[in-house]
Design an enzyme around this catalytic site. Structure first.
Site, mmCIF file in Angstrom:
data_model
loop_
_atom_site.group_PDB
_atom_site.id
_atom_site.type_symbol
_atom_site.label_atom_id
_atom_site.label_comp_id
_atom_site.label_asym_id
_atom_site.label_seq_id
_atom_site.Cartn_x
_atom_site.Cartn_y
_atom_site.Cartn_z
ATOM 1 N N ASP A 30 0.845 -1.193 0.000
ATOM 2 C CA ASP A 30 0.000 0.000 0.000
ATOM 3 C C ASP A 30 0.887 1.252 0.000
ATOM 4 O OD1 ASP A 30 -3.213 0.541 0.956
ATOM 5 O OD2 ASP A 30 -1.793 2.217 1.090
ATOM 6 N N HIS A 99 -10.539 -5.128 -3.175
ATOM 7 C CA HIS A 99 -9.183 -5.361 -2.656
ATOM 8 C C HIS A 99 -9.255 -5.785 -1.208
ATOM 9 C CE1 HIS A 99 -10.177 -1.072 -2.296
ATOM 10 N NE2 HIS A 99 -9.484 -1.061 -1.158
HETATM 11 P P1 AMP Z 1 -9.686 1.593 0.463
HETATM 12 O O1 AMP Z 1 -9.676 2.918 1.185
HETATM 13 O O2 AMP Z 1 -10.112 0.425 1.291
HETATM 14 O O3 AMP Z 1 -10.440 1.699 -0.840
HETATM 15 O O4 AMP Z 1 -8.168 1.266 0.118
HETATM 16 C C1 AMP Z 1 -7.505 1.775 -0.991
HETATM 17 C C2 AMP Z 1 -6.052 1.720 -0.690
HETATM 18 O O5 AMP Z 1 -5.330 1.890 -1.887
HETATM 19 C C3 AMP Z 1 -5.566 2.811 0.279
HETATM 20 O O6 AMP Z 1 -5.023 2.203 1.451
HETATM 21 C C4 AMP Z 1 -4.518 3.555 -0.528
HETATM 22 O O7 AMP Z 1 -3.417 3.961 0.254
HETATM 23 C C5 AMP Z 1 -4.120 2.526 -1.571
HETATM 24 N N1 AMP Z 1 -3.581 3.056 -2.812
HETATM 25 C C6 AMP Z 1 -4.111 4.022 -3.592
HETATM 26 N N2 AMP Z 1 -3.347 4.218 -4.683
HETATM 27 C C7 AMP Z 1 -2.303 3.352 -4.582
HETATM 28 C C8 AMP Z 1 -1.157 3.069 -5.389
HETATM 29 N N3 AMP Z 1 -0.925 3.725 -6.543
HETATM 30 N N4 AMP Z 1 -0.287 2.132 -4.971
HETATM 31 C C9 AMP Z 1 -0.502 1.479 -3.810
HETATM 32 N N5 AMP Z 1 -1.570 1.677 -3.015
HETATM 33 C C10 AMP Z 1 -2.455 2.613 -3.386
#
Ligand code: AMP
Ligand code: ZN
Length: 113
Positions: A30, A99
């Site tokens: 993440d 996810h």
């Molecule tokens: P959620 O809030 O459950 O939808 O989780 C989405 C997650 O994606 C968050 O923890 C973000 O930090 C992560 N995220 C968003 N963009 C990226 C990226 N480019 N690479 C890695 N993690 C990401």
């Protein structure tokens, strides 16, 4: 889905710190970790959230949960970890591609919400 961030990651259009990949899923660190180890595991099929899991596509979820233990162990999570999937606005889901968060590396809070 062309405008989906995680579909772009699967397509290799956005770089990540990949930790695992197979026919069904892709796992990466993440970008904004909320624990010492914070890994995301995503299906290689676009499903918006847990709400879209059904009999036709649940093989992706099954396969993901079959590999989560080894992903966690390879990340050093030998004393436990948490698996979370946020679904919808009340759960603050920010990326609308299913996810599973793997969180660990310290004693996690007993509060889940
Ligand atoms: P959620 O809030 O459950 O939808 O989780 C989405 C997650 O994606 C968050 O923890 C973000 O930090 C992560 N995220 C968003 N963009 C990226 C990226 N480019 N690479 C890695 N993690 C990401
Ligand atoms: Zn997607």
């Amino acid at each position: 889905m062309t405008d989906c961030l995680f579909c772009k990651i699967i397509a290799g259009e956005i770089p990540t710190s990949k930790v695992y990949e197979d026919e069904f899923c892709y796992a990466f660190k993440d970008i904004n970790p909320q624990a010492p180890v914070h890994i995301l595991v995503i299906p290689k099929k676009h499903l918006a959230s847990v709400d879209e899991i059904d009999c036709e596509n649940s093989i992706y979820v099954s396969k993901i949960f079959q590999v989560i233990p080894s992903i966690a162990k390879n990340a050093g999570l030998l004393n436990g970890y948490r698996v979370v999937s946020n679904c919808g606005d009340d759960a603050c889901q920010s990326v609308k591609h299913l996810h599973f968060h793997i969180l660990g590396g310290r004693q996690l809070s007993g509060e889940m919400a």
